[in-house]
Enzyme design. Structure first.
Site, mmCIF file in Angstrom:
data_model
loop_
_atom_site.group_PDB
_atom_site.id
_atom_site.type_symbol
_atom_site.label_atom_id
_atom_site.label_comp_id
_atom_site.label_asym_id
_atom_site.label_seq_id
_atom_site.Cartn_x
_atom_site.Cartn_y
_atom_site.Cartn_z
ATOM 1 N N ARG A 101 43.594 44.613 36.878
ATOM 2 C CA ARG A 101 42.422 44.085 37.306
ATOM 3 C C ARG A 101 40.842 44.453 36.707
ATOM 4 N NH1 ARG A 101 40.621 43.092 43.804
ATOM 5 N NH2 ARG A 101 42.226 41.585 43.478
ATOM 6 N N HIS A 128 42.455 34.135 39.093
ATOM 7 C CA HIS A 128 43.136 35.144 39.931
ATOM 8 C C HIS A 128 44.579 34.501 40.356
ATOM 9 C CE1 HIS A 128 43.958 38.253 42.738
ATOM 10 N NE2 HIS A 128 42.984 37.985 43.685
ATOM 11 N N GLN A 131 47.049 35.373 43.337
ATOM 12 C CA GLN A 131 46.581 35.079 44.235
ATOM 13 C C GLN A 131 47.278 33.448 44.484
ATOM 14 O OE1 GLN A 131 44.640 36.690 47.061
ATOM 15 N NE2 GLN A 131 45.401 34.779 48.067
ATOM 16 N N CYS A 264 41.546 34.005 50.249
ATOM 17 C CA CYS A 264 42.098 35.092 49.414
ATOM 18 C C CYS A 264 41.796 36.594 50.246
ATOM 19 C CB CYS A 264 41.756 35.258 48.097
ATOM 20 S SG CYS A 264 39.981 35.413 47.785
ATOM 21 N N ARG A 292 51.277 37.752 49.073
ATOM 22 C CA ARG A 292 50.875 38.393 47.945
ATOM 23 C C ARG A 292 51.991 39.181 47.321
ATOM 24 N NH1 ARG A 292 45.874 39.321 46.126
ATOM 25 N NH2 ARG A 292 46.882 40.155 44.247
HETATM 26 N N1 NVA Z 1 36.048 35.893 44.035
HETATM 27 C C1 NVA Z 1 36.475 37.031 44.602
HETATM 28 C C2 NVA Z 1 37.897 37.450 44.780
HETATM 29 C C3 NVA Z 1 38.231 38.712 45.643
HETATM 30 C C4 NVA Z 1 39.789 38.552 45.761
HETATM 31 C C5 NVA Z 1 35.926 38.250 43.583
HETATM 32 O O1 NVA Z 1 36.086 38.223 42.532
HETATM 33 O O2 NVA Z 1 35.279 39.258 44.251
HETATM 34 N N1 CP Z 2 42.772 38.861 47.719
HETATM 35 C C1 CP Z 2 42.483 39.791 47.032
HETATM 36 O O1 CP Z 2 42.866 39.877 45.706
HETATM 37 O O2 CP Z 2 42.177 40.976 47.798
HETATM 38 P P1 CP Z 2 41.925 42.445 47.129
HETATM 39 O O3 CP Z 2 40.494 42.304 46.207
HETATM 40 O O4 CP Z 2 41.786 43.254 48.372
HETATM 41 O O5 CP Z 2 42.939 42.769 46.341
#
Ligand code: NVA
Ligand code: CP
Length: 307
Positions: A101, A128, A131, A264, A292
């Site tokens: 990530r 993502h 997801q 998500c 997930r």
């Molecule tokens: N768009 C959000 C998704 C979090 C899972 C972010 O990047 O913070």
């Molecule tokens: N939806 C998702 O990716 O959640 P987290 O940021 O908690 O991993």
């Protein structure tokens, strides 16, 4: 060539369908597959915070017979004292797969270019894709299919989730309607790519600044935070710009009668979604969060066989 999963269209439509069906099968028989028996180790690196991704990868790797090695970037050399390429060279000799990530998509591409083991995008600024596999599993569980369904995305459409919905749902043969205020619509590059994929797979793409138009007759209504990780400095301005884009009961009433709501997570009640909707009868967000685990297990098992 090592197969990686850095973005939604790194797999074909057929491969996506195989992974979704495998996730549903693995969910029904959770400890049936052990591709990481040994046990082999999978590195899971976080440059941003996480709950779902951290838990589901750690649990999923264990379920698959492996050992998760969670690396928080704050305590590793990566990105500060050591390049992505050198990190990849160290990891590829010891771990079975690399899950990361991070911020820039270019970092993931550099990791993959220097790694003989699969690299999985666990969220970047651009995509993502894990997801979306979980969302498609949820949609298939709820409707028995993905192709032909209409998904409406309302909110910040210039972020990783909107990009991934456009491409992954197009690959799944769905109709995708995206609505955001002007200035927060998806890039031309993403829209062109999604339209090409939709055309090849029987779906369609609609981009509009009118949330009611996007949601009209939708089977699935989705949203995401208005302030993605890394955008915190814009939080106040964004709350003003997005104030007419809350998914509330009135907006949900314009969708199909049996429409479901997905997010998500993490969610901000009273901003992108009302509490009544996310905690209401149409919401499937906890099923989505659990998926997930199953989706990523299917992805990792599938990648282990490709390489
Ligand atoms: N768009 C959000 C998704 C979090 C899972 C972010 O990047 O913070
Ligand atoms: N939806 C998702 O990716 O959640 P987290 O940021 O908690 O991993």
């Amino acid at each position: 060539m090592t197969r990686h999963f850095l973005k939604d269209d790194d797999i074909t439509a057929k491969e996506q369908a195989v992974i979704i069906d495998r996730a549903i099968a693995m969910k029904a028989d959770r400890f049936s597959e052990k591709p990481f028996a040994g046990p082999q180790t999978v590195a899971v690196i976080f440059d941003k915070t996480s709950t779902r991704t951290r838990v589901s990868f750690a649990v999923g790797i264990s379920d698959l017979g492996g050992v998760p090695l969670i690396i928080d970037s704050g305590v590793s050399q990566l990105g500060k004292k050591e390049s992505v390429a050198d990190t990849a060279k160290v990891l590829e000799r010891q771990v079975a797969q690399i899950v990361w990530r991070t911020y820039a998509q270019a970092g993931l591409e550099e990791m993959a270019a220097n790694s003989s083991v699969p690299v999985i995008n666990a969220l970047s600024d651009m995509w993502h894709p894990c997801q979306l596999l979980a969302d498609l599993v949820t949609i298939k569980e709820c409707f028995g299919k993905t192709a032909g369904l209409t998904l409406a995305y309302v909110g910040d459409a210039n972020n990783n989730m909107a990009n991934s919905y456009l491409v992954a749902c197009a690959l799944a043969g769905m109709n995708v309607a995206v609505s955001a205020p002007s200035g927060f619509l998806p890039s031309d590059e993403v829209v062109v790519k999604a339209k090409q994929i939709a055309e090849a797979n029987g779906g369609s793409i609609l981009i509009t600044t009118d949330p009611a138009e996007a949601v009209s007759a939708a089977d699935i209504v989705v949203t995401d935070t208005w302030v993605s990780m890394g955008m915190e400095a814009e939080a106040d301005e964004r709350k003003l710009r997005f104030k007419d884009f809350t998914v509330d009961e009135e907006l949900m009433s314009k969708a199909s009668e049996d429409a479901i709501f997905l997010h998500c997570l993490p969610a901000y009640r009273g901003l992108e979604v009302s509490a009544e909707v996310i905690d209401g009868a149409q919401s499937r967000v906890w099923q989505e969060a659990e998926n997930r685990l199953h989706a990523q297990k299917a992805l990792m098992a599938w990648l282990a066989e490709q390489n």
